[in-house]
Motif scaffolding. Structure first.
Motif, short mmCIF file in Angstrom:
data_model
loop_
_atom_site.label_atom_id
_atom_site.label_comp_id
_atom_site.label_asym_id
_atom_site.label_seq_id
_atom_site.Cartn_x
_atom_site.Cartn_y
_atom_site.Cartn_z
N THR A 242 -7.46 -6.98 -3.36
CA THR A 242 -6.00 -6.89 -3.31
C THR A 242 -5.29 -7.72 -4.37
O THR A 242 -4.07 -7.79 -4.39
CB THR A 242 -5.49 -7.35 -1.93
OG1 THR A 242 -5.95 -8.69 -1.70
CG2 THR A 242 -5.98 -6.44 -0.83
N PRO B 153 -5.67 4.08 0.14
CA PRO B 153 -5.45 2.67 -0.22
C PRO B 153 -6.70 1.82 -0.06
O PRO B 153 -6.99 0.96 -0.90
CB PRO B 153 -4.34 2.24 0.74
CG PRO B 153 -3.56 3.48 0.98
CD PRO B 153 -4.58 4.59 1.02
N ASP C 13 0.83 -1.21 0.00
CA ASP C 13 0.00 0.00 0.00
C ASP C 13 0.86 1.26 0.00
O ASP C 13 0.58 2.22 -0.73
CB ASP C 13 -0.91 0.01 1.23
CG ASP C 13 -2.19 -0.78 1.03
OD1 ASP C 13 -2.57 -1.00 -0.13
OD2 ASP C 13 -2.80 -1.19 2.04
N LYS D 173 -8.69 -0.26 -3.09
CA LYS D 173 -8.96 -1.70 -3.05
C LYS D 173 -10.46 -1.98 -3.23
O LYS D 173 -10.85 -2.91 -3.96
CB LYS D 173 -8.42 -2.30 -1.75
CG LYS D 173 -6.88 -2.41 -1.76
CD LYS D 173 -6.31 -2.97 -0.50
CE LYS D 173 -6.17 -1.93 0.58
NZ LYS D 173 -5.26 -2.34 1.67
N ASP E 156 0.96 3.93 -2.93
CA ASP E 156 0.47 5.27 -2.59
C ASP E 156 1.53 6.32 -2.93
O ASP E 156 1.22 7.36 -3.51
CB ASP E 156 0.13 5.32 -1.10
CG ASP E 156 -0.81 6.47 -0.77
OD1 ASP E 156 -1.86 6.59 -1.42
OD2 ASP E 156 -0.47 7.25 0.13
#
Length: 560
Positions: free
Chosen positions: A471, A441, A191, A445, A195
């Motif tokens: 994911t 994040p 993540d 997802k 990001d």
């Protein structure tokens, strides 16, 4: 010269910069012939840099634990954007030539379209690109670091592949769960890397005057024929035409393996009650059969495979510390390709020998192109060569699979069809991400799972809560490494289907058209190359509708 004998030298950027300045200092006053010579000399300088960058990259990906090449890879993460900026300065100078129209006649107009696209790169982008490179390297190293204890062994992600395809359902489920556990344990790290990548790419786009990263990356990918709106329409064509067919094929698979009412994600890799069509020999056997196959396919492919094996231009088998996935690249100064993969004993090993070899054969066929930019086409056109080679080699698949050859052909074609909805899932997800760079994040997802259920409504993640929350894309390296390079596979797949159909009608004619396309390299845009290859455009409404009945007819004709 064998690959391991090729000399790597760290490029001196300051020296390259001085050479560039010396080359172009009087460019505007040069005659046409002098400017052609200058451009050729610049291309040699670019090839020197690219050759060393590739040698470093390949050797680093073969063993990400090698300390020397890890340091060199870090160096290229820093210096690569500097050289890219230098190239843009050279391109600006070339485009300002008073002999531009005559240069276009000499080098071909598409070269200058590519140069125009490159101008989106500016000096302000360098710090962003350096940070981006470091983050991509971090992702690749994290994936390569996977050590999964299973079946009494410590496995890489690639080595877990065979366990997810065995007949024993309990083993399949446990193998998938073991793989999932690696991603779940590193969720925060994946993540964070992503990001940071999204933020740095968005900041770069804004610094370069773009609303967001989407249009900038389309320029970086040299997409001169279409834009994101065209891609959006194309995704809907896939949804309308291929999602229903893919769902139907999965239902047939579930019935075939006796799981009609209980077909879960961990069953997808198991295609036949008799077992999956795995190669009937080890990696050396596969290479030897490939040599026989390519010699029988054509004179040109025979010469090509002799170069690949004689110069040891392939690293094929999965091993600890090796980067995930597979790729083909070229080593400019030696005028040869290199194939990297992770053999794991499944049918994918043979698909690599045809897919990556399709790339390699194309770049080998166009190795003497007048400018480096013509050796490779843009990504979506590149993938036509690889995916089409997979089908053009069907007549030789018995060499690899023996009595299971028809199971392979059915699995191969149905898998290619089922891939298309997944391919557009990845693309739509990336458009959401970069059109909404402030999304968290968790929001990303959630959106991925929503998109996934649209295009692949029959995915059932059972009790795997980690995959249910969206994911799966963590394992798709393209999402991290090269944004928007995924729709390309779907476009090329539709073109490859056309080569399959043509080859079943007239194999020699189909291969001649394929060879002509390979020799064209990147001298035309995607749409231009499709014309050279006599292919119908997947982005035009009606193309998919024409192809699907023929694909179903081929599937129905395969008896296993």
């Amino acid at each position: 010269m064998k690959f391991n004998e090729m000399t790597y030298t760290r490029p001196d950027f300051e020296k390259s910069k001085k050479n560039y300045e010396e080359l172009f200092k009087n460019f505007k006053d040069q005659t046409l012939e002098e400017q052609i010579t200058t451009i050729n000399e610049w291309n040699k300088l670019s090839d020197d840099f690219a050759t060393n960058a590739t040698l470093c990259s390949v050797r680093h990906s073969i063993d990400t634990r090698d300390e020397f090449y890890e340091k060199e890879n870090e160096y290229f993460d820093e210096v690569g954007p500097l050289f890219s900026n230098l190239a843009v300065e050279a391109n600006k100078t070339i485009l300002s030539s008073k002999h531009l129209e005559d240069l276009k006649k000499h080098f071909g107009p598409h070269y200058f379209e590519i140069l125009e696209c490159s101008l989106v790169m500016k000096e302000e982008a360098i710090p962003f690109m350096q940070k981006e490179n470091a983050l991509v390297s971090k992702y690749n190293k994290l994936i390569a670091s996977a050590k999964i204890d299973f079946d009494g062994k410590t496995n890489t992600l690639a080595q877990m592949g065979p366990y997810t395809q065995v007949a024993d359902r309990k083993t399949r489920k446990e193998a998938h769960e073991a793989v999932t556990k690696f991603f779940e344990e590193n969720e925060a790290e994946f993540d964070k890397i992503y990001d940071d990548l999204v933020k740095v790419r968005n900041e770069m786009a804004i610094a370069l005057g773009y609303k967001n990263y989407v249009d900038l990356q389309y320029k970086f990918l040299y997409r001169t024929d279409y834009n994101s709106e065209d891609v959006k329409r194309y995704r809907e064509y896939i949804y309308k035409n291929f999602t229903p067919l893919a769902v139907k094929l999965r239902e047939k698979q579930a019935e075939r393996i006796g799981l009609k009412d209980d077909f879960k994600y961990y069953d997808w890799g198991f295609s036949f009650k008799e077992g999956n069509p795995n190669p009937i020999g080890d990696p050396e056997f596969i290479v030897n059969q490939a040599i026989k196959m390519y010699h029988e396919l054509s004179k040109e492919t025979g010469e090509f495979i002799d170069v690949m094996t004689g110069m040891e231009l392939m690293d094929l088998v999965a091993k600890p510390g090796k980067q995930a996935g597979g790729y083909c690249t070229d080593i400019a100064n030696y005028k040869v390709p290199f194939i990297f993969s992770n053999f794991n004993g499944t049918q994918g090993d043979v698909e690599v020998v045809t897919h990556e070899a399709g790339h390699a054969f194309q770049v080998y066929s166009s190795r003497n192109m007048i400018v480096p930019e013509y050796r490779w086409p843009t990504y979506e056109a590149c993938e036509i060569h690889s995916m089409s080679m997979e089908f053009l080699t069907w007549p030789w698949m018995e060499l690899f699979f023996g009595e299971a050859v028809n199971r392979f052909k059915y699995s191969h074609l149905s898998g290619a069809i089922e891939f298309l909805p997944y391919g557009v899932t990845i693309d739509e997800f990336q458009h959401f991400v970069y059109e909404n760079p402030e999304a968290t994040p968790e929001e990303r997802k959630k959106k991925y799972h929503e998109i996934e259920m649209k295009y692949r409504p029959n995915v059932d993640y059972a009790d795997n809560e980690f995959l249910k929350k969206g994911t799966y894309w963590f394992r798709q390296g393209h999402v991290f490494n090269t944004p928007f390079y995924y729709i390309d596979y779907t476009l090329a797949q539709v073109c490859a289907f056309q080569f399959l159909i043509k080859s079943l009608e007239n194999r020699d004619k189909a291969f001649d058209e394929y060879l002509t396309l390979c020799k064209a390299g990147g001298s035309e845009s995607f749409f231009g190359l499709m014309k050279i290859g006599k292919l119908e455009n997947p982005m035009v409404e009606g193309t998919l509708e024409k192809i699907i009945p023929k694909l179903e007819e081929i599937l129905d004709s395969i008896k296993f």
